[in-house]
Motif scaffolding. Structure first.
Motif, PDB file in Angstrom:
ATOM      1  N   MET A   1       0.582  -0.961   0.060  1.00 21.60           N
ATOM      2  CA  MET A   1      -0.060   0.136  -0.041  1.00 21.60           C
ATOM      3  C   MET A   1       0.587   1.006  -0.443  1.00 21.60           C
ATOM      4  N   PHE A   2       2.464   1.297   0.547  1.00 21.27           N
ATOM      5  CA  PHE A   2       3.171   2.234   0.460  1.00 21.27           C
ATOM      6  C   PHE A   2       3.609   2.884  -0.854  1.00 21.27           C
TER       7      PHE A   2
ATOM      8  N   THR B   1       4.196   3.457  -5.114  1.00 21.81           N
ATOM      9  CA  THR B   1       2.927   4.371  -6.411  1.00 21.81           C
ATOM     10  C   THR B   1       2.505   2.797  -7.218  1.00 21.81           C
ATOM     11  N   VAL B   2       1.713   3.807  -7.527  1.00 19.21           N
ATOM     12  CA  VAL B   2       0.870   2.806  -8.586  1.00 19.21           C
ATOM     13  C   VAL B   2       1.997   2.042 -10.146  1.00 19.21           C
ATOM     14  N   TRP B   3       3.055   2.774 -10.297  1.00 18.14           N
ATOM     15  CA  TRP B   3       3.700   2.701 -11.687  1.00 18.14           C
ATOM     16  C   TRP B   3       4.823   1.923 -10.735  1.00 18.14           C
ATOM     17  N   ASP B   4       5.694   2.294  -9.467  1.00 18.96           N
ATOM     18  CA  ASP B   4       6.125   0.645  -8.812  1.00 18.96           C
ATOM     19  C   ASP B   4       5.285  -0.617  -9.038  1.00 18.96           C
ATOM     20  N   THR B   5       4.821  -0.596  -8.006  1.00 20.21           N
ATOM     21  CA  THR B   5       3.466  -1.819  -8.578  1.00 20.21           C
ATOM     22  C   THR B   5       3.917  -2.533  -9.798  1.00 20.21           C
ATOM     23  N   ALA B   6       3.184  -1.622 -10.312  1.00 20.07           N
ATOM     24  CA  ALA B   6       3.389  -2.574 -11.696  1.00 20.07           C
ATOM     25  C   ALA B   6       4.909  -2.959 -12.081  1.00 20.07           C
TER      26      ALA B   6
ATOM     27  N   LYS C   1       1.038   6.870  -4.082  1.00 18.09           N
ATOM     28  CA  LYS C   1       0.220   5.780  -3.485  1.00 18.09           C
ATOM     29  C   LYS C   1      -0.613   5.010  -3.497  1.00 18.09           C
ATOM     30  N   VAL C   2      -0.644   3.582  -3.805  1.00 17.84           N
ATOM     31  CA  VAL C   2      -1.851   2.621  -3.612  1.00 17.84           C
ATOM     32  C   VAL C   2      -2.664   2.699  -2.080  1.00 17.84           C
ATOM     33  N   MET C   3      -2.675   3.273  -1.239  1.00 15.31           N
ATOM     34  CA  MET C   3      -3.167   3.054  -0.264  1.00 15.31           C
ATOM     35  C   MET C   3      -4.010   4.523   0.317  1.00 15.31           C
ATOM     36  N   THR C   4      -3.363   5.127  -1.137  1.00 18.43           N
ATOM     37  CA  THR C   4      -5.180   6.541  -1.615  1.00 18.43           C
ATOM     38  C   THR C   4      -6.016   6.347  -2.358  1.00 18.43           C
ATOM     39  N   LEU C   5      -5.601   5.397  -3.105  1.00 27.03           N
ATOM     40  CA  LEU C   5      -7.036   5.099  -3.847  1.00 27.03           C
ATOM     41  C   LEU C   5      -7.730   4.562  -3.643  1.00 27.03           C
TER      42      LEU C   5
END
Length: 308
Positions: A91-92, A94-99, A131-135
């Motif tokens: 969750m901490f 970013t969307v880009w880094d996660t993918a 950050k994923v947690m903010t979505l």
């Protein structure tokens, strides 16, 4: 054409003795959308987890894109993208880094153009640095799909992909799945939303108590097992169905104002004419009538009930 997924004699028995899967045989065609339906505990997730290499089978074989999922795990798994039911991601990040990180896990070299395309296709590009947690919950589910697509799989499993998302987002995700199929990705989804399977699937499989009870083209399944229903809106409420009409498959609404008759529209004799004639003979008048076809939900309930 060789199927992209082939399952033969698959069983799974846990240490407790519980038989989660009982001799599953299934072939999934390249480039189709296949919906796997079944009640809770039927074995849907167990089957997916075995195909994806997350659970070991007790017996039987599974191949994905020509690779045995046990003997050639890495090659089989690299062909598969999995979107689980649970929101399982950092969750901490970013969307880009996660993918991007997910792509690296499969040994794929960095490809910013591909990651950008995936995020744009999923309407996540504007959120790439968030950050994923903010979505929102729906956006987090899209991030899971982005993770699953980051390494360019040829097979995508969606386990309850629209659970907990609103109707508008659900329909947007349906369109996204169709676009994936058009790009050559084979999509297998499990769902509790019958209308989701009815809307999207090419073929449907129904699993109950660990056994695959039917696999059929959607249209053929609905034609083969579907029935029609005639509803008569009565002039005067009935207290019950007269014994003289017992030969007909009739149900009466609780208020006695609607009489429903189920029939096979493909039969040479539907029984409608004799029914209407008999109603007239007994002075049962109606002010309106309507017919409707069985939905996929009706067929699903009938199938599962008959295999309990």
């Amino acid at each position: 054409m060789r199927p992209i997924i082939s399952v033969a004699g698959l069983t799974k028995t846990y240490a407790s003795g519980f038989r989660a899967l009982k001799g599953i045989d299934l072939e999934i065609r390249r480039g189709e959308i296949f919906a796997l339906l079944g009640p809770n505990g039927a074995g849907k997730t167990t089957l997916i987890n075995i195909v994806c290499g997350l659970v070991n089978p007790t017996s039987g074989t599974v191949t994905a894109d020509g690779h045995d999922v046990v003997r050639d795990f890495r090659a089989a798994r690299s062909a598969i993208g999995l979107v689980p039911q649970e929101l399982s991601t950092d969750m901490f990040e970013t969307v880009w880094d996660t993918a991007s990180f997910s792509r690296g896990l499969f040994g794929k070299p960095p490809d910013e153009a591909h990651i950008e395309k995936v995020l744009r296709d999923l309407a996540l590009w504007d959120k790439r640095d968030a950050k994923v947690m903010t979505l929102s919950g729906g956006m987090k589910r899209r991030v899971l799909i982005a993770k699953a697509l980051a390494h360019e799989p040829r097979i995508l499993f969606l386990d309850e992909p629209t659970a907990g998302v609103d109707v508008e987002l659900r329909r947007a995700m349906w369109e996204m799945v169709r676009n994936l199929r058009r790009s050559g990705v084979t999509v297998i989804l499990t769902t509790h939303y019958i209308e989701e399977a009815e809307e999207m699937a090419d073929r449907i499989g129904v699993i109950s108590n660990g056994a695959l009870i039917v696999v059929e083209e959607k249209a053929a399944l609905m034609q083969k097992l579907g029935s029609r229903r005639l509803v008569l809106h009565l002039q005067t409420p009935l207290g019950g169905i007269p014994p003289e009409l017992a030969a007909f498959a009739l149900t009466l609404s609780n208020d006695g104002r609607e009489l429903a008759y189920s029939f096979d529209a493909r039969a040479a004799h539907t029984g409608i004419a004799p029914l209407l004639r008999r109603l007239g003979e007994h002075g049962i008048d109606f002010k309106d009538l309507q017919t409707s076809e069985s939905s996929l939900e009706d067929i699903f309930v009938t199938l599962v009930s008959s295999h309990r």
